[in-house]
Scaffold this active site. Structure first.
Site, PDB file in Angstrom:
ATOM      1  CD1 TRP A 295      -2.491  -2.031   1.463  1.00  0.00           C
ATOM      2  CD2 TRP A 295      -2.984  -0.953  -0.326  1.00  0.00           C
ATOM      3  NE1 TRP A 295      -3.389  -2.713   1.038  1.00  0.00           N
ATOM      4  CE2 TRP A 295      -3.999  -2.141  -0.242  1.00  0.00           C
ATOM      5  CE3 TRP A 295      -3.426  -0.046  -1.455  1.00  0.00           C
ATOM      6  CZ2 TRP A 295      -5.077  -2.441  -0.831  1.00  0.00           C
ATOM      7  CZ3 TRP A 295      -4.261  -0.233  -2.238  1.00  0.00           C
ATOM      8  CH2 TRP A 295      -5.038  -1.338  -2.082  1.00  0.00           C
TER       9      TRP A 295
ATOM     10  CE  LYS B 162      -8.301  -2.948   3.485  1.00  0.00           C
ATOM     11  NZ  LYS B 162      -7.335  -2.015   2.822  1.00  0.00           N
TER      12      LYS B 162
ATOM     13  CG  ASP C 211      -2.983   4.430   4.188  1.00  0.00           C
ATOM     14  OD1 ASP C 211      -3.782   4.239   5.082  1.00  0.00           O
ATOM     15  OD2 ASP C 211      -2.732   3.941   3.266  1.00  0.00           O
TER      16      ASP C 211
HETATM   17  C1  LIG Z   1      -6.870  -1.266   1.664  1.00  0.00           C
HETATM   18  C2  LIG Z   1      -5.989  -0.247   1.761  1.00  0.00           C
HETATM   19  C3  LIG Z   1      -5.937   0.821   0.892  1.00  0.00           C
HETATM   20  C4  LIG Z   1      -6.716   1.101  -0.276  1.00  0.00           C
HETATM   21  O1  LIG Z   1      -8.017   1.829  -0.066  1.00  0.00           O
HETATM   22  P1  LIG Z   1      -9.065   1.818  -0.856  1.00  0.00           P
HETATM   23  O2  LIG Z   1      -9.990   2.396  -0.019  1.00  0.00           O
HETATM   24  O3  LIG Z   1      -9.645   0.772  -1.525  1.00  0.00           O
HETATM   25  O4  LIG Z   1      -8.747   2.945  -1.784  1.00  0.00           O
HETATM   26  C5  LIG Z   1      -4.905   1.713   1.054  1.00  0.00           C
HETATM   27  N1  LIG Z   1      -3.964   1.771   2.281  1.00  0.00           N
HETATM   28  C6  LIG Z   1      -4.075   0.682   3.038  1.00  0.00           C
HETATM   29  C7  LIG Z   1      -3.042   0.781   4.244  1.00  0.00           C
HETATM   30  C8  LIG Z   1      -4.872  -0.389   2.866  1.00  0.00           C
HETATM   31  O5  LIG Z   1      -4.974  -1.296   3.895  1.00  0.00           O
END
Ligand SMILES: *Cc1c(COP(=O)(O)O)cnc(C)c1O
Length: 364
Positions: free
Chosen positions: A105, A199, A175
């Site tokens: 990611w 998540k 993030d």
């Molecule tokens: C799943 C994930 C993403 C992608 O997110 P979207 O909402 O599908 O754009 C980005 N960063 C992390 C850490 C993730 O686990």
């Protein structure tokens, strides 16, 4: 709740608490006190304004968030933040923004940031197959960077930072999509935090952004309205039609965290017990289940591992599925097995998986 729901180890969208699912089900027909389906309630209603206000308050309370943070509920997922962050904080700057490349990611965030602003990758785990995170002495931060970006929990590889990275003089951007609200953290040390809901804290469709007022003050003019945090701050996350249902479910999850769990310290204890149970199943397996991540960097949210060979992994997944477990296949980019044990996944479910794994190994 169906057994499958309680044994959903999916990497994302992840499992949600049973009490939340039941309330969401009822709201589908009629929101208590409103008399309308959640799917047909106006986003301009007082009811929805109160949902946003209560959710914002709950997040502030759960994290003891400093006053100067805005709490925004945006669309476009974490992926849109990969672009919005550099457009806001680094476009037109001469010094590049610092990025840590610790897994799948953060790699995606780097690709997107490259299109918007000058960036520099200060460390990459690619050459070691993203099996570990950097030690502090491997990170030479730039004091001139407009910000430092990293991913607190690499969802695919199952790597999680146990410390806050960066220099206090450089704004930190993180993030936290896959570990947001799984444990307390010191928000004081960050300039911008983002986490999509799907998540750990709700369904897909909404992304929580916590951003300091000074970041908004310094943002460039002329951004498209939708991509300008200030637009959303001014409109209280109601600039255009927001995902009312997704935001409502995140509210229910924060109520669950506050009232049923008792806050993030408690949540963290439960998450630690779950991870400890699963990792000891790997460590006590005489090399049958081999964790992907270096022991010191193991994620408390995503437990990625391999069995001796792809054939037996396929066999494992089929047997697990027949036993009622779902979502255990590793991310399509790396394969193997991944058990995601987000907030809503119970210790009982983890114990059931551990028992299944012991049994499978004995039979193999
Ligand atoms: C799943 C994930 C993403 C992608 O997110 P979207 O909402 O599908 O754009 C980005 N960063 C992390 C850490 C993730 O686990």
């Amino acid at each position: 709740m169906s057994r499958q729901n309680s044994l959903n180890f999916s990497g994302g969208p992840g499992a949600l608490p049973e009490s939340v699912l039941l309330q969401a089900r009822d709201a589908m027909i009629e929101v208590p006190g409103v008399g309308l389906s959640i799917l047909g309630i106006s986003h301009r209603s007082d009811w929805f304004a109160n949902v946003v206000a209560e959710l914002e308050g709950n997040i502030r309370r759960l994290l003891s968030l400093p006053e100067d943070f805005h709490v925004l509920f945006l669309q476009g997922g974490a992926t849109q933040q990969f672009s919005m962050v550099p457009m806001t904080m680094a476009a037109g700057k001469t010094s590049p923004a610092d990025y840590v490349h610790s897994g799948y990611w953060s790699g995606k965030s780097i690709q997107e940031a490259n299109n918007s602003a000058p960036i520099r990758v200060l460390w990459s785990g690619e050459s070691c197959g993203f099996k570990r995170l950097p030690h502090e002495d491997e990170l030479i931060y730039s004091p001139d960077a407009p910000y430092l970006h990293y991913v607190s929990n690499e969802t695919v590889e199952g790597l999680q930072f146990r410390r806050v990275l960066g220099l206090d003089s450089v704004p930190r951007v993180c993030d936290m999509s896959s570990d947001f609200l799984s444990a307390p953290f010191d928000a004081e040390r960050f300039a911008l935090i983002y986490a999509h809901a799907q998540k750990n804290v709700g369904p897909a469709g909404v992304t929580v952004v916590l951003v300091r007022d000074r970041v908004l003050q310094a943002a460039p003019d002329g951004l498209p309205g939708f991509l300008d945090y200030r637009t959303h701050a001014k409109a209280h996350s109601n600039f255009n039609t927001p995902p009312v249902f997704a935001i409502y479910v995140v509210l229910l999850v924060t109520r669950w965290l506050l009232q049923d769990i008792g806050g993030l310290e408690k949540m963290a204890e439960i998450n630690q017990s779950k991870a400890a149970a699963l990792y000891s199943a790997l460590d006590d397996s005489d090399g049958f289940y081999v964790g992907k991540a270096a022991i010191d960097d193991r994620s408390l949210m995503n437990v990625s591992f391999n069995l001796p060979g792809q054939e037996i992994e396929q066999h494992f997944l089929a047997a697990a599925s027949a036993a009622g477990f779902s979502g255990l296949a590793g991310h399509r980019s790396i394969g193997g097995i991944r058990a995601s044990i987000y907030n809503a996944l119970t210790l009982e479910a983890v114990d059931a998986l551990v028992a299944f794994m012991r049994d499978f190994k004995q039979r193999a």
